[in-house]
Write a protein that holds these residues in place. Structure first.
Motif, PDB file in Angstrom:
ATOM      1  N   UNK A  92      -7.652  15.598   2.253  1.00 54.11           N
ATOM      2  CA  UNK A  92      -7.600  15.646   0.797  1.00 54.11           C
ATOM      3  C   UNK A  92      -6.269  15.257   0.179  1.00 54.11           C
ATOM      4  N   UNK A  93      -5.326  14.845   0.994  1.00 53.52           N
ATOM      5  CA  UNK A  93      -4.014  14.417   0.491  1.00 53.52           C
ATOM      6  C   UNK A  93      -3.783  12.967   0.903  1.00 53.52           C
ATOM      7  N   UNK A  94      -2.969  12.221   0.158  1.00 49.55           N
ATOM      8  CA  UNK A  94      -2.772  10.819   0.520  1.00 49.55           C
ATOM      9  C   UNK A  94      -2.154  10.669   1.909  1.00 49.55           C
ATOM     10  N   UNK A  95      -2.608   9.641   2.614  1.00 52.21           N
ATOM     11  CA  UNK A  95      -2.054   9.349   3.937  1.00 52.21           C
ATOM     12  C   UNK A  95      -0.683   8.710   3.764  1.00 52.21           C
ATOM     13  N   UNK A  96       0.181   8.907   4.735  1.00 54.05           N
ATOM     14  CA  UNK A  96       1.524   8.321   4.657  1.00 54.05           C
ATOM     15  C   UNK A  96       1.439   6.807   4.605  1.00 54.05           C
ATOM     16  N   UNK A  97       0.595   6.237   5.422  1.00 55.95           N
ATOM     17  CA  UNK A  97       0.401   4.793   5.401  1.00 55.95           C
ATOM     18  C   UNK A  97      -1.061   4.514   5.670  1.00 55.95           C
ATOM     19  N   UNK A  98      -1.679   3.758   4.798  1.00 55.93           N
ATOM     20  CA  UNK A  98      -3.090   3.449   4.965  1.00 55.93           C
ATOM     21  C   UNK A  98      -3.290   2.387   6.030  1.00 55.93           C
ATOM     22  N   UNK A  99      -4.483   2.341   6.568  1.00 56.71           N
ATOM     23  CA  UNK A  99      -4.815   1.340   7.586  1.00 56.71           C
ATOM     24  C   UNK A  99      -5.506   0.167   6.923  1.00 56.71           C
ATOM     25  N   UNK A 100      -5.022  -1.022   7.148  1.00 52.25           N
ATOM     26  CA  UNK A 100      -5.674  -2.219   6.634  1.00 52.25           C
ATOM     27  C   UNK A 100      -5.500  -2.412   5.143  1.00 52.25           C
ATOM     28  N   UNK A 101      -6.436  -3.113   4.561  1.00 46.96           N
ATOM     29  CA  UNK A 101      -6.394  -3.419   3.136  1.00 46.96           C
ATOM     30  C   UNK A 101      -7.512  -2.666   2.432  1.00 46.96           C
ATOM     31  N   UNK A 102      -7.402  -2.492   1.119  1.00 44.85           N
ATOM     32  CA  UNK A 102      -8.460  -1.771   0.418  1.00 44.85           C
ATOM     33  C   UNK A 102      -9.798  -2.479   0.595  1.00 44.85           C
ATOM     34  N   UNK A 103     -10.724  -1.826   1.252  1.00 49.21           N
ATOM     35  CA  UNK A 103     -12.019  -2.440   1.513  1.00 49.21           C
ATOM     36  C   UNK A 103     -13.172  -1.585   1.041  1.00 49.21           C
ATOM     37  N   UNK A 104     -12.909  -0.343   0.698  1.00 48.73           N
ATOM     38  CA  UNK A 104     -13.973   0.517   0.232  1.00 48.73           C
ATOM     39  C   UNK A 104     -14.760   1.156   1.364  1.00 48.73           C
ATOM     40  N   UNK A 105     -14.200   1.137   2.568  1.00 48.52           N
ATOM     41  CA  UNK A 105     -14.864   1.795   3.684  1.00 48.52           C
ATOM     42  C   UNK A 105     -13.964   2.907   4.189  1.00 48.52           C
TER      43      UNK A 105
END
Length: 168
Positions: A92-105
């Motif tokens: 429920x909290x933002x991840x330090x670094x997201x994986x990949x690009x915004x894809x909606x999955x």
């Protein structure tokens, strides 16, 4: 015996009040223009910038956490939609670094480092959620570090930001 006359008052030497005020004003103007050259306030300014960055990080944490609660994204992985972009969340909290690009999955999306979007022209550099003032005297000690939320013993520990300003 000497006789006092009205001429004896005119013979006194000294400055008038107006002359003294003019001199004080001139000295004040000179001090106001010269003092900043002798007083270095850049360290305080850089510290304030990093405190502002920490405030932005904390605002992003609260915003994403509220969105995650509303959309029931409180598991180990997930994502929330903020302003048309997906951001990865952990518990429920933002991840330090997201994986990949915004894809909606699920599992893909930007992390908090993209959510803040600091202007590179401000000399703030960041990677994997460590925000560093690039012009600090010691860039290792002029930072805001973001830590992911953790889960242990059925308790979620909230994500947090820590600030170090000793090297600004």
């Amino acid at each position: 015996m000497k006789k006092l006359t009205s001429n004896s008052f005119n013979a006194q030497k000294g400055f008038t009040l107006i002359e003294l005020v003019v001199v004080i004003v001139i000295l004040g103007i000179l001090a106001a223009t010269a003092a900043p050259k002798f007083i270095d306030l850049t360290g305080d300014a850089k510290t304030s910038v990093m405190q502002g960055v920490q405030g932005s990080v904390n605002s992003a944490i609260n915003l994403v956490h509220a969105k995650a609660l509303v959309s029931n994204q409180t598991g180990a992985t997930g994502e929330v939609l903020v302003n048309g972009e997906y951001y990865a969340v952990k518990y429920g909290y933002p991840a330090a670094a997201g994986a990949g690009t915004p894809a909606g999955t699920t599992g893909n999306g930007w992390g908090i480092d993209k959510l803040i979007e600091l202007d590179n022209g401000s000399a703030i550099t960041y990677a994997t959620a460590v925000f560093t003032h690039g012009q600090a005297s010691d860039t290792a000690n002029c930072t805001v570090t973001y830590s992911d939320a953790t889960f242990a013993s059925s308790v979620v520990t909230a994500a947090k930001s820590t600030i170090v300003t000793s090297g600004c």
